[in-house]
Design an enzyme around this catalytic site. Sequence first.
Site, PDB file in Angstrom:
ATOM      1  N   ASP A  47       6.435 -10.443  -2.065  1.00 31.05           N
ATOM      2  CA  ASP A  47       5.043 -10.884  -2.032  1.00 31.05           C
ATOM      3  C   ASP A  47       4.387 -10.805  -3.407  1.00 31.05           C
ATOM      4  O   ASP A  47       4.801 -10.045  -4.276  1.00 31.05           O
ATOM      5  CB  ASP A  47       4.238 -10.027  -1.052  1.00 31.05           C
ATOM      6  CG  ASP A  47       4.586 -10.338   0.393  1.00 31.05           C
ATOM      7  OD1 ASP A  47       5.201 -11.393   0.633  1.00 31.05           O
ATOM      8  OD2 ASP A  47       4.251  -9.528   1.271  1.00 31.05           O
ATOM      9  N   ALA A  64       0.825  -1.210   0.000  1.00 25.44           N
ATOM     10  CA  ALA A  64       0.000   0.000   0.000  1.00 25.44           C
ATOM     11  C   ALA A  64       0.861   1.263   0.000  1.00 25.44           C
ATOM     12  O   ALA A  64       0.714   2.143  -0.867  1.00 25.44           O
ATOM     13  CB  ALA A  64      -0.929  -0.015   1.209  1.00 25.44           C
ATOM     14  N   LYS A  71       4.320  -8.269  -6.767  1.00 24.43           N
ATOM     15  CA  LYS A  71       3.991  -6.870  -6.498  1.00 24.43           C
ATOM     16  C   LYS A  71       5.007  -5.905  -7.102  1.00 24.43           C
ATOM     17  O   LYS A  71       4.634  -4.918  -7.757  1.00 24.43           O
ATOM     18  CB  LYS A  71       3.889  -6.638  -4.985  1.00 24.43           C
ATOM     19  CG  LYS A  71       2.654  -7.194  -4.341  1.00 24.43           C
ATOM     20  CD  LYS A  71       2.585  -6.798  -2.867  1.00 24.43           C
ATOM     21  CE  LYS A  71       1.286  -7.285  -2.230  1.00 24.43           C
ATOM     22  NZ  LYS A  71       1.190  -6.884  -0.812  1.00 24.43           N
ATOM     23  N   CYS A 118      -3.181 -18.882  32.867  1.00 21.86           N
ATOM     24  CA  CYS A 118      -4.313 -19.513  33.548  1.00 21.86           C
ATOM     25  C   CYS A 118      -5.645 -18.985  33.003  1.00 21.86           C
ATOM     26  O   CYS A 118      -6.636 -19.708  32.941  1.00 21.86           O
ATOM     27  CB  CYS A 118      -4.223 -19.306  35.054  1.00 21.86           C
ATOM     28  SG  CYS A 118      -4.365 -17.593  35.580  1.00 21.86           S
ATOM     29  N   ASN A 125       6.176  -4.774   8.996  1.00 25.04           N
ATOM     30  CA  ASN A 125       6.577  -5.460  10.224  1.00 25.04           C
ATOM     31  C   ASN A 125       7.835  -4.831  10.796  1.00 25.04           C
ATOM     32  O   ASN A 125       8.686  -4.308  10.063  1.00 25.04           O
ATOM     33  CB  ASN A 125       6.776  -6.959   9.978  1.00 25.04           C
ATOM     34  CG  ASN A 125       7.976  -7.263   9.110  1.00 25.04           C
ATOM     35  OD1 ASN A 125       9.081  -7.420   9.607  1.00 25.04           O
ATOM     36  ND2 ASN A 125       7.767  -7.329   7.797  1.00 25.04           N
ATOM     37  N   ARG A 181      -6.511  -0.924  -1.641  1.00 27.67           N
ATOM     38  CA  ARG A 181      -5.672   0.187  -1.189  1.00 27.67           C
ATOM     39  C   ARG A 181      -4.315   0.247  -1.894  1.00 27.67           C
ATOM     40  O   ARG A 181      -3.588   1.206  -1.732  1.00 27.67           O
ATOM     41  CB  ARG A 181      -5.459   0.105   0.331  1.00 27.67           C
ATOM     42  CG  ARG A 181      -4.695  -1.123   0.762  1.00 27.67           C
ATOM     43  CD  ARG A 181      -4.889  -1.473   2.227  1.00 27.67           C
ATOM     44  NE  ARG A 181      -4.069  -2.615   2.602  1.00 27.67           N
ATOM     45  CZ  ARG A 181      -4.361  -3.868   2.305  1.00 27.67           C
ATOM     46  NH1 ARG A 181      -5.448  -4.145   1.636  1.00 27.67           N
ATOM     47  NH2 ARG A 181      -3.563  -4.853   2.683  1.00 27.67           N
TER      48      ARG A 181
END
Length: 1020
Positions: free
Chosen positions: A468, A440, A490, A596, A541, A477
């Site tokens: 990618d 994007a 891409k 837990c 990332n 987008r």
Amino acid sequence: MSNAMQVDGPEIDEGLYSRQLYVLGKEAMLKMQSANVLIVGLRGLGVEIAKNVALAGVKSLDLYDPVKATTFDLSAQFFLSPEDVAAGKTRAEATRPKLAELNSYVPISVVDSLDESVLANYKCIVITEGVDLEQAVKINRFTHSHNIGFIYATTRGLFGQLFVDFGEKFTIIDQTGEEPLTGLVSDIEASGTVSTLGDDARHGLEDGDYVKFTEVDGIEELNSGEPYKVEVLGPYAFKIQLKNAEAAKYVKGGIWTQVKMPKDITFQSLEEQLQKPDFVISDFAKFDRPGQLHCGFQALQMFYNKHNQLPKSYNAEDANEVVEFARQVVKQQGHVEEVDAKLIAELAYQSTGEIPGMCAFYGGLIAQEVLKNVSSKFGPVIQWLYFDSLESLPDSKDFPRTEETTSPQQSRYDGQIAVFGKDFQNKIANLKVFLVGSGAIGCEMLKNWAMMGLGSGSNGKIIVTDMDSIEKSNLNRQFLFRPKDVGKNKSEVAAAAVAVMNSDFEGKIEAKLDKVGADTEDIYTDAFWKNIDIVTNALDNVEARTYVDRRCVFYKKPLLESGTLGTKGNTQVVIPNITESYSSSQDPPEKSIPLCTLRSFPNKIDHTIAWAKSLFQGYFADSPESCNLYLSQPNYVEQTLKQDADIKGTLENIASYLNSDRRPYSFDDCIRWAREEFETKFNHDIKQLLHNFPKDAKTSQGAPFWSGPKRAPDALEFDVSNPDHFHFVVAGANLLAYVYGLKETDPSPEHYEKVLADYTPTPFTPREGVKIAATDAEAEEQARALGGLDDSEIQKIASSLPEPTTLAGFRLSPIEFEKDDDTNHHIEFITAASNCRALNYGIETADAHKTKFIAGKIIPAIATTTALVTGLVCLELYKLVANKKDIEQYKNGFINLALPFVGFSEPIASGKGKYNDKEFDKIWDRFELHGDMTLQELLDHFENEEGLEISMLSYGNSLLYASFFPPKKLKDRVNLKLTELIKEVSKKPVPEHVKTLVFEICCDDKNGEDVDVPYVCVSI
């Protein structure tokens, strides 16, 4: 599962709009898809707005611009071509077909008039060009009286103006777009004071917010679902007005949830706001600018009315006339005490210019305002927003800006030349730039660069890399991609697309498919990095961003960094020897769910989704992988004993997947397995938990065990008519069948029901001696205890496993979680498992859309934010081209289009250190030496030249030298060349592509004190 989402009316194509749905929500999306929008003016700003609105998805988008396209329009209008100019096409008719390719759900038409009969057809009208202020006021009178959204905006060089009017009464259904806050109730007093409870009991509410309650024991009126207005008493308490305070006797329990209440706001017309404007401050360092620019833009209109043209670039006479017009406006309206003549003159100088970064910034901002109007989502601009980036101008000593140097060249870059001059344009064209990522942000960046001509010169180049391929959800987008490109790479598609936009890019942009990381340093070598002028990140990332940042620091290359999260965005500029780096500061770690809570005591849907994803991973990924390792690795059990704390559980799983009496042999076996797992997870395990901790259990202090965040569960009885129960079995059976390579024989519900009807669950029998951790401390203690299991117990389980030789060649197929394929049953399983567990604990269930968002850790995204952020990055790029050294000239940006908020801060300066009498930059400086010298020569250099005695020298993980080494070892090493020493110690030669050796040193200064110093680079 369908790709389309039905919500009481038209369908939303989730495959296309998936990321945007997480930003806007279904209700807002459906409202958008019933709205018609008109864009007036199709130069750079208008086409940016149109592009973003089309990607977002409205019912229809119409265009009005009867002006014929010119070469000048190519400066920022990325849908125009020289062929359109030569053919004499209008801007609207040339734009329409290319804009229509972006989103097949949005029809694009051209209208030929702005009569009121035409204007009445629209929910929102945007004017950017071709309508003077007087005509805009007239149009706004009509839109204001008919409750039609009206936006009036323009950019002039590095200046921009925006006006918003959504009518006398505009309702906002959600002002911020943030997830509603929620929490647990600790106590409610008769006065209406509510105390909160939980791991982090801060409620986060503000005065005037509203909340509703559920599961409150003792005050029944609170469970009606009616919202209560909040008065904040502190971070852990708030007050509400109880209707029957006398009868309020709180017993226990309760969940409070923030309620987004609709808000009505009133806008004034353009005519009123010209006289008494309301400003949104876009840069608090320029607090006085809006008033000045409000007068300046009106003065430009007055100049245009008189001369039928804008002031000529850097023409002093024209600029002085505009300043005088501004003074007239000030006398009439009084927004400022005195005109800033220098500022207004600069506005006049640049007024003919069109800057791609400014168009992108305002194009993203204004498109989001359109979406706010047609969806009622988020808070709009009230009512003017002015912005400038004068800091982007280079020093006039280096790049003189005169009427001559900024005059039109009959070039597609004339809009930029009109602001910066010919010499600066030439420097832009001859830069070498590396773009990491072409998603994007990368698509928007490349489009802006194509308009700027960045890297298009004889010595220029753009290198873009992305490993990618294109997916359908990207099309919403990542606007350089079209449906026909799905599945392609891409970077290659993006590079080809911008070369079509600007033919100067042909042969000047190189597309690569290689990840930038430690394992590709033989591709992105020293020579590669040294040949780059500027690096720009377009990554999603932190790990990749951090690596590129480290490379930029090492090679002393400026880095432009940016990111988005829904309507939020940020930009950062990293400049060698001036600012800190991207890695200098880090976001706090993501808060984890207590173990837990995950295992036994969930209290919200996030907990059950995390549990369900863990269940998916265990069933269909980890267990099959363990089985394959057992079948393929000799001494697997012995090796696993050393590494796996839960060896007992691992071996039991292998037995259940491989033993002949337990593995499935048909698809029907998979159905029965899934049904049995339902019984285990949602019935037996819950009954065992209640056996250990009955609903009336007490803690050691005598308090009810099931209180506060602990919700007492109920076991589920399987009901084939319950969609969550049924989908757990369907998805579970299909996934297990994939693991074993079995085929579904009959997908009909009737077949599943027939198999399930023959299944008889094993009755529950409580197991004694089973320990269930009630706290994280107990969970950790139990995990440690697993490592102390008796070897004989382990061997007993191991001996029950089939011999690997009896299953020679047999392997299972582990499943890698994939969130975006709605046919693979992954999200179906996690949604069903999560909802079944939620039903156990009385938690509100979630649909597949929300489950996918949480389980897939999806980053919400929308084209508007991306466009705005890349615009800001490009404005900082000009400063790097100009080689500015003053840190105050640079800006890190922070935006939230939902509020709306635009803010800037000066970058943080890099830290300084000192040894002996020498100061150094802690981030950017290093000792630079040349030649493959001996270790002794290196030690001597630092002692003689730097006054430093090296006590330790390391290369990567290898300690090459230490003053405490035995004399013989030192003697053997000091005369070795550095490359020989590295090979000797690490047992590996220096890779051929490595031309710079990096060493870390510990050393003492002249006073014998240990000091921190930079690392050492030796070029070989």
